[in-house]
Scaffold this active site. Structure first.
Site, PDB file in Angstrom:
ATOM      1  N   HIS A 188       0.273  12.747 -21.385  1.00  0.00           N
ATOM      2  CA  HIS A 188      -0.350  12.391 -20.103  1.00  0.00           C
ATOM      3  C   HIS A 188      -0.264  10.886 -19.844  1.00  0.00           C
ATOM      4  O   HIS A 188      -1.082  10.322 -19.115  1.00  0.00           O
ATOM      5  CB  HIS A 188      -1.820  12.834 -20.048  1.00  0.00           C
ATOM      6  N   SER A 318      18.969  -8.621 -11.371  1.00  0.00           N
ATOM      7  CA  SER A 318      18.393  -9.033 -10.095  1.00  0.00           C
ATOM      8  C   SER A 318      19.217 -10.142  -9.472  1.00  0.00           C
ATOM      9  O   SER A 318      19.750 -11.012 -10.172  1.00  0.00           O
ATOM     10  CB  SER A 318      16.951  -9.513 -10.294  1.00  0.00           C
TER      11      SER A 318
END
Length: 470
Positions: A188, A318
């Site tokens: 989870h 980037s």
């Protein structure tokens, strides 16, 4: 293409065809009728058409249905198609008649004209006829599904499976290399009991291996060939021995075992085998997507993420942020998954269509299947070689996170009980201490007992940890 044209004829009349084109009137009509996507069938499907036409000519020659001279010329021309020498002669859009008749006739015309040329005749003189000789004993309705199965199984056996094997091998190497690295498990997306990084990579390896098993499991259905069913599956105008003979030649040419379909009516009216096989590809794509996402998460950072593994520097990440490195190969795998899911939707819809005796979505089924296969083959190999192989474990980060994990308290359950273990976990979280520190402070365990029970590496094995030395 030359501006000069020649006149070719079909049952509807005359057509002007580029003089240097091997295709004829029916292909030219298809070019003009279907200016839809600009996407023509690729190398693999064109090769499969060549394989089918070669095998048909060999079978018809053996059965005395096409004379040796013409049959041998057809075989020679088909060999050139198989070798990729005439790929530019297959311009028909994949969005065409649902039976793929235009692509079948494209193959018939190209091979007929090239065969005539090999016999010293002129292109277009029909000394080798596209229908009477190249297409003898065949129909688009059995040729195209045969080419679909030949191309698809070839893709699975010779490209997808090797690509997945490459990835599985790289994952296996990392499973061994990382087996001693203990880290925090996560369920989870929350801290869970410890696990070895090598165990996680072993899980990824098994996912890929089971994907290979799934692909191998669908092969028997794809190995069935519709050839010999002709128009509706009855085999009208074809020799009783033609299907088996042609299938033998196809197997010989491809190195993959093919056989006559169990039922020609099913083989032409439905394409459940294509749907099933692509379902295996979709499942594999989902597995790769899951693995890619996990590795992206584990490599997140480098300073403010999980940072449990270090990703390769494949390229600058980037255009504005200096020094940024992104998991670009894993992201490509994610995108391949999305395209495969889209292709699967098209295939599932197309396979469920078709009325009575013929499925009429053959071209779109073939195109989407082969695109998925090509992408998965390439993505698997690239993922393994360019990303997984270059991953490194950040052992310091893994160790630090395990020490801080509240989930270590799980190992206390058999010794002090669930309630006290919960108390320890909550106190550790609230006070910013480790589970070991709290359980000793509360007097539930001695330092020696805590060291035995709260051993992170020991928790990665099946069993019950105990502070009892006896």
């Amino acid at each position: 293409m030359s501006e000069d044209y020649r006149t070719e004829q079909d049952s509807l009349g005359e057509m002007q065809v580029p003089a240097d084109a091997y295709w004829g009137a029916q292909t030219q009509r298809a070019i003009e009728n279907f200016p839809i996507s600009g996407i023509a069938f690729g190398r693999r499907f064109v090769r499969a058409l060549g394989v089918v036409k070669k095998a048909a000519a060999q079978a018809n020659r053996d059965l005395g249905l096409v004379d040796d001279e013409r049959a041998d010329a057809i075989v020679a021309a088909a060999d050139e198609v198989i070798a990729g020498e005439h790929d530019d002669q297959f311009p028909v859009d994949v969005f065409q008649t649902g039976s793929g008749t235009s692509s079948n006739m494209n193959a018939n015309e190209v091979i007929a004209n090239r065969a005539a040329e090999l016999l010293g005749e002129e292109i277009g003189d029909r000394v080798v006829h596209p229908n009477d000789h190249v297409n003898y004993g065949q129909s688009s309705n059995d040729v195209i599904p045969t080419a679909m199965h030949v191309a698809s199984l070839d893709a699975l056996v010779n490209d997808v499976k090797p690509g997945l094997e490459t990835l599985a091998a790289e994952l296996d190497d990392k499973a061994d290399a990382f087996d001693g690295v203990v880290k925090t498990g996560r369920t989870h997306l929350q801290d869970a009991t410890p696990v070895r990084l090598g165990q996680e990579f072993g899980g990824y390896r098994t996912q890929v291996e089971k994907g290979i098993d799934r692909i191998e499991a669908v092969a028997p259905r794809l190995s069935e060939l519709a050839l010999g069913g002709t128009a509706v599956g009855t085999g009208l105008n074809t020799h009783p021995e033609f299907p088996e003979t042609a299938a033998g030649y196809i197997s010989e040419e491809t190195g993959v075992t093919f056989r006559e379909a169990d039922n020609h009516f099913e083989a032409q009216a439905a394409h459940d085998a294509m749907n099933e096989a692509h379902g295996a590809l979709r499942t594999v794509a989902g597995s790769l997507n899951k693995i890619a996402n996990d590795l992206r998460l584990l490599a997140s950072g480098p300073r403010n993420g999980l940072g449990e593994i270090e990703q390769p520097e494949n390229q600058p990440g980037s255009s504005i942020m200096p020094g940024k490195i992104n998991p670009v190969v894993a992201e490509a795998v994610n995108q391949v998954h999305k395209q495969v899911v889209g292709n699967d939707a098209a295939i599932a819809a197309g396979a469920a269509e078709g009325q009575i005796d013929l499925n009429l979505y053959k071209p779109v089924l073939a195109h989407n299947f082969l695109q998925s296969a090509d992408m998965l083959a390439n993505a698997s190999a690239a993922f393994g070689e360019k990303f997984v192989a270059k991953l490194e474990a950040n052992e310091a980060a893994c160790e630090a996170q395990v020490e801080r994990s509240m989930a270590l308290a799980t190992a206390l359950n058999p010794t002090i009980g669930y309630d006290k273990a919960s108390e320890v976990a909550k106190a550790a979280l609230k006070e910013g201490k480790t589970v070991t520190e709290v359980v000793v402070e509360k007097g539930y365990l001695s330092e020696a007992e805590a060291a035995d029970v709260l051993d992170p590496e020991g928790m990665t094995h099946r069993g019950i940890l105990s502070g009892d030395d006896t």
